[in-house]
Design a protein around this motif. Structure first.
Motif, PDB file in Angstrom:
ATOM      1  N   VAL A   1      -4.992   1.312  -4.751  1.00  0.00           N
ATOM      2  CA  VAL A   1      -5.111   1.709  -3.433  1.00  0.00           C
ATOM      3  C   VAL A   1      -6.184   1.028  -2.595  1.00  0.00           C
ATOM      4  CG1 VAL A   1      -5.031   3.924  -1.975  1.00  0.00           C
ATOM      5  CG2 VAL A   1      -3.421   3.629  -3.901  1.00  0.00           C
ATOM      6  N   SER A   2      -7.327   1.470  -3.218  1.00  0.00           N
ATOM      7  CA  SER A   2      -8.593   1.204  -2.608  1.00  0.00           C
ATOM      8  C   SER A   2      -8.848  -0.329  -2.198  1.00  0.00           C
ATOM      9  CB  SER A   2      -9.703   1.633  -3.510  1.00  0.00           C
ATOM     10  OG  SER A   2      -9.934   2.933  -3.708  1.00  0.00           O
TER      11      SER A   2
ATOM     12  N   GLU B   1      -6.400  -0.896   0.800  1.00  0.00           N
ATOM     13  CA  GLU B   1      -6.950  -0.547   2.028  1.00  0.00           C
ATOM     14  C   GLU B   1      -8.012  -1.416   2.534  1.00  0.00           C
ATOM     15  OE1 GLU B   1      -6.216   4.239   1.521  1.00  0.00           O
ATOM     16  OE2 GLU B   1      -8.162   3.503   1.131  1.00  0.00           O
TER      17      GLU B   1
ATOM     18  N   LEU C   1       0.854  -1.067  -0.135  1.00  0.00           N
ATOM     19  CA  LEU C   1      -0.013  -0.156   0.112  1.00  0.00           C
ATOM     20  C   LEU C   1       1.056   1.190  -0.072  1.00  0.00           C
ATOM     21  CD1 LEU C   1      -2.826   1.317   0.237  1.00  0.00           C
ATOM     22  CD2 LEU C   1      -2.689   0.968   2.538  1.00  0.00           C
TER      23      LEU C   1
ATOM     24  N   SER D   1      -6.282  -4.529   3.935  1.00  0.00           N
ATOM     25  CA  SER D   1      -5.757  -4.233   5.360  1.00  0.00           C
ATOM     26  C   SER D   1      -6.828  -4.256   6.458  1.00  0.00           C
ATOM     27  CB  SER D   1      -5.316  -2.984   5.087  1.00  0.00           C
ATOM     28  OG  SER D   1      -4.558  -2.594   6.465  1.00  0.00           O
ATOM     29  N   LYS D   2      -7.968  -3.852   6.051  1.00  0.00           N
ATOM     30  CA  LYS D   2      -9.116  -3.858   6.954  1.00  0.00           C
ATOM     31  C   LYS D   2      -9.719  -5.188   7.296  1.00  0.00           C
ATOM     32  CE  LYS D   2     -10.763   0.970   6.128  1.00  0.00           C
ATOM     33  NZ  LYS D   2     -11.879   1.916   5.410  1.00  0.00           N
TER      34      LYS D   2
ATOM     35  N   LYS E   1       0.896   3.977  -3.095  1.00  0.00           N
ATOM     36  CA  LYS E   1       0.626   5.467  -2.885  1.00  0.00           C
ATOM     37  C   LYS E   1       1.934   6.314  -3.210  1.00  0.00           C
ATOM     38  CE  LYS E   1      -2.599   5.191   1.082  1.00  0.00           C
ATOM     39  NZ  LYS E   1      -2.755   5.595   2.466  1.00  0.00           N
TER      40      LYS E   1
END
Length: 415
Positions: free
Chosen positions: A264-265, A268, A158, A271-272, A162
């Motif tokens: 990126v989305s 993310e 990530l 990761s969550k 970014k």
């Protein structure tokens, strides 16, 4: 009865393993041999080891392999649980490849082959010193380790994505990521992504009537902006000050930027999802580390999974710090002593990462660690943040070991 261990070195590969068996004196018991890295091959190894140990009177088995990928896992798990070896004590060691590579340099003009590598690993095990504690298989902690290590992988992906996205963003809007001109506090927030994906160029942003732009930002920001007019002013200033991008390049740059933002989305979201799974896994692993201010379940899980229990280190914080790589190499000769000491970075990189993340979080929530961080930050002019974080992490090791060993909650130090 005197211990007389059989020393075994394994050069592990995806399809086959090469073995070397020797006595504690360094004499090879049988010629080196190769077996498949699968269930039949491992069972053949166990039978051969049993025959050798019975014939030559060995009292225990000590086997070592290099920690390369996961090719060692099924072999170690089978050897640890196989009933055919339960008659003898056996210890399994995972060796850092750097140890065997440096040890091999002590030989004169040694060739490179699988049988030779197996011999070097066995000889390194026979020599001892600087070996980690024997391998211990714990299902809960190993399952947790899979999750925390993959999160480590995703977080670094990530950060890399970014950085790449920000580099491409410069082509579309050269002033967009300037700290003193940013229109949004988060470059990758919902409103910012909408601007970058829905406007073909920054000239289109500048050409949009101000009132319409304010309303557009307020809608895409889900009415969370305290002053959307200020955000609109900043955005139009960025549009005016940025370099224009030629129309021929706009489609390609916009496509790459849009795909990068989607990546990126996705990362993310990964990761969550991982953090949710880690939190669920931690429900069956009681501990008191979460009583430390700033210590969340994810950071706690990363540390516990990599440590595998402080009893492995006899509750010694110095051993834990060395295992994590928090050791500084000193350099001196005669009366000279170098003032610059570098971090060895030879320990567990995952454990070092989670300790550093935890240290930076704790120093923001605890006054004692915050004061220590600021003191170390101001001591030097170079690498201030990195140095202060690592030194605070080393200080945190002492607290973590004490809490895990005593199973007591954190108590702030009285001033």
């Amino acid at each position: 009865m005197t211990n007389y261990p059989l020393i075994a070195g394994v050069d592990i590969h995806r399809k086959a393993n090469t073995y070397c068996l020797m006595t504690p004196e360094g004499r090879e018991v049988v010629p080196r041999f190769t077996l498949g890295n699968n269930r039949p091959g491992t069972h053949a190894l166990i039978e051969k080891v049993r025959q050798v140990m019975q014939a030559d009177g060995f009292t225990e088995l000590r086997l070592a392999a290099e920690a390369t990928g996961w090719y060692w896992f099924h072999l170690f798990e089978t050897l640890q649980n196989d009933p055919g070896l339960q008659a003898w004590p056996h210890e399994l060691f995972l060796i850092n490849p750097r140890l065997t590579a440096n040890f091999k340099k002590s030989y004169v003009d040694l060739d490179k082959s699988d049988p030779i590598d197996a011999y070097v690993i066995a000889d390194r095990l026979r020599w001892g010193r600087d070996l980690q504690t024997p391998y211990h298989y714990d299902e809960k902690l190993l399952a947790l380790r899979f999750l925390t290590r993959y999160r480590y992988h995703v977080v670094h992906q990530l950060a890399s994505e970014k950085a790449y996205c920000t580099a491409i963003l410069y082509l579309k809007a050269s002033e967009y990521s300037h700290d003193d001109k940013q229109a949004f506090s988060n470059l990758f927030g919902a409103a910012s992504r909408a601007v970058l994906q829905e406007f073909a160029s920054m000239e289109a942003v500048a050409a949009m009537p101000f009132d319409e732009l304010v309303e557009w930002l307020d809608v895409h920001g889900k009415r969370h902006f305290s002053d959307p007019a200020e955000n609109a002013k900043r955005l139009q200033r960025i549009a005016r000050d940025s370099y224009p991008l030629s129309e021929a390049l706009q489609p390609a740059v916009n496509l790459v930027l849009s795909l990068s933002l989607k990546n990126v989305s996705n990362l993310e979201a990964l990761s969550k999802r991982l953090e949710t799974a880690i939190t669920e896994q931690m429900e069956s692993i009681p501990n008191t580390l979460t009583t430390i201010p700033g210590f969340g379940l994810v950071l706690t899980a990363g540390i516990i999974a990599e440590l595998g229990g402080v009893e492995r280190f006899d509750g010694n914080e110095a051993k834990v710090a060395k295992f994590a790589g928090f050791k500084w190499r000193k350099s001196g000769s005669a009366e000279f002593q170098s003032e610059e000491t570098r971090l060895t970075r030879t320990g567990n990189s995952y454990l070092r990462y989670y300790f550093c993340e935890a240290a930076f979080s704790v120093q923001r929530c605890d006054s004692e660690y915050g004061a220590y961080f600021q003191r170390k930050f101001k001591e030097v002019r170079k690498h201030q943040h990195k140095r202060a974080t690592v030194l605070t992490a080393r200080k945190l090791v002492r607290l973590v070991v004490r809490l895990l060993a005593s199973n007591q909650p954190y108590q702030p130090r009285r001033l």
